[in-house]
Design a protein around this motif. Structure first.
Motif, short mmCIF file in Angstrom:
data_model
loop_
_atom_site.label_atom_id
_atom_site.label_comp_id
_atom_site.label_asym_id
_atom_site.label_seq_id
_atom_site.Cartn_x
_atom_site.Cartn_y
_atom_site.Cartn_z
N TYR A 47 0.84 -1.20 0.00
CA TYR A 47 0.00 0.00 0.00
C TYR A 47 0.88 1.25 0.00
N GLY A 48 1.94 1.22 0.77
CA GLY A 48 2.87 2.36 0.84
C GLY A 48 4.05 2.16 -0.09
N PRO A 49 4.84 3.24 -0.29
CA PRO A 49 6.01 3.14 -1.18
C PRO A 49 7.05 2.14 -0.68
N LYS A 50 7.82 1.58 -1.63
CA LYS A 50 8.92 0.68 -1.27
C LYS A 50 9.92 1.44 -0.41
N LEU A 51 10.43 0.78 0.62
CA LEU A 51 11.36 1.47 1.51
C LEU A 51 12.69 1.79 0.82
N ASN A 52 13.12 0.95 -0.11
CA ASN A 52 14.38 1.29 -0.79
C ASN A 52 14.22 2.45 -1.77
N GLU A 53 13.00 2.68 -2.23
CA GLU A 53 12.74 3.86 -3.07
C GLU A 53 12.76 5.12 -2.21
N ILE A 54 12.23 5.00 -1.01
CA ILE A 54 12.27 6.13 -0.07
C ILE A 54 13.73 6.49 0.20
N ALA A 55 14.57 5.46 0.45
CA ALA A 55 15.99 5.70 0.70
C ALA A 55 16.63 6.44 -0.47
N ALA A 56 16.29 6.03 -1.70
CA ALA A 56 16.89 6.65 -2.88
C ALA A 56 16.44 8.11 -3.01
N LYS A 57 15.17 8.37 -2.73
CA LYS A 57 14.63 9.72 -2.87
C LYS A 57 15.34 10.72 -1.95
N TYR A 58 15.68 10.26 -0.72
CA TYR A 58 16.25 11.19 0.24
C TYR A 58 17.76 11.02 0.42
N ALA A 59 18.38 10.28 -0.50
CA ALA A 59 19.80 9.94 -0.35
C ALA A 59 20.69 11.17 -0.12
N ASN A 60 20.39 12.28 -0.81
CA ASN A 60 21.28 13.44 -0.69
C ASN A 60 20.64 14.59 0.05
N GLU A 61 19.59 14.30 0.81
CA GLU A 61 18.89 15.39 1.47
C GLU A 61 19.34 15.55 2.91
N GLU A 62 19.74 16.77 3.25
CA GLU A 62 20.16 17.04 4.62
C GLU A 62 18.93 17.04 5.54
N GLY A 63 19.08 16.53 6.73
CA GLY A 63 17.98 16.52 7.69
C GLY A 63 16.92 15.48 7.39
N ALA A 64 17.25 14.54 6.50
CA ALA A 64 16.26 13.53 6.11
C ALA A 64 15.85 12.64 7.28
N VAL A 65 16.78 12.33 8.19
CA VAL A 65 16.44 11.47 9.33
C VAL A 65 15.35 12.13 10.18
N ALA A 105 19.42 4.02 5.22
CA ALA A 105 20.66 3.29 4.94
C ALA A 105 20.46 2.22 3.88
N LEU A 106 19.21 1.98 3.46
CA LEU A 106 18.95 0.97 2.41
C LEU A 106 19.46 1.47 1.08
N LYS A 107 19.88 0.53 0.24
CA LYS A 107 20.32 0.96 -1.08
C LYS A 107 19.43 0.31 -2.13
#
Ligand code: HEC
Length: 107
Positions: A47-65, A105-107
């Motif tokens: 139902y929700g987005p894949k978690l590894n896609e979420i990781a990819a989307k925010y890979a270079n974003e500061e404050g993502a955590v 941390a997922l790739k």
């Protein structure tokens, strides 16, 4: 000498491989405990987005955590489409942060 270097590199790779495997296992346990698996899987769309896609989307974003830790507790919609993630009040602040860190941390 070259053989020693190769052996050293190989052992290093083995350790890295093991570490990320262990983290995925820990993430999986936390996802189940916090009921995220009802909607999310690491590499398949549920139902929700894949978690590894979420990781990819925010890979270079500061404050993502911080951002994702907040969203994990508060829920929301509009980032990945119209589907709504309901608030998850059962998740502690500490768990929300750890979940965000492991997901990122997922790739
Ligand atoms: C009822 C289904 C459902 C449950 C349960 C759920 N999610 Fe979600 N999640 C969603 C949906 C739908 C989205 C997309 C929201 C959007 O587009 O803004 C989402 C988005 C996310 C995002 C990305 C947020 C963003 O702004 O990009 C993360 C991270 C996330 N979920 C983690 C979790 C975690 C961790 C749990 C368990 C504590 C969890 N979710 C439980 C449905 C769910």
């Amino acid at each position: 000498m070259r053989r020693v270097t190769a052996l050293f590199l190989f052992t290093g790779l083995l350790c890295v491989g093991k570490a990320s495997y262990a983290d995925t296992e820990k993430l999986q346990t936390m996802l189940q405990r916090n009921n995220c698996t009802a909607c999310h899987m690491i590499d398949k769309r549920k139902y929700g987005p894949k978690l590894n896609e979420i990781a990819a989307k925010y890979a270079n974003e500061e404050g993502a955590v911080d951002k994702l830790a907040k969203k994990i507790k508060a829920g929301g919609s509009g980032v990945w489409g119209e589907d709504i993630m309901p608030p998850q009040p059962q998740v502690s602040d500490a768990d929300a942060r750890t979940l965000a860190e492991y997901i990122l941390a997922l790739k």
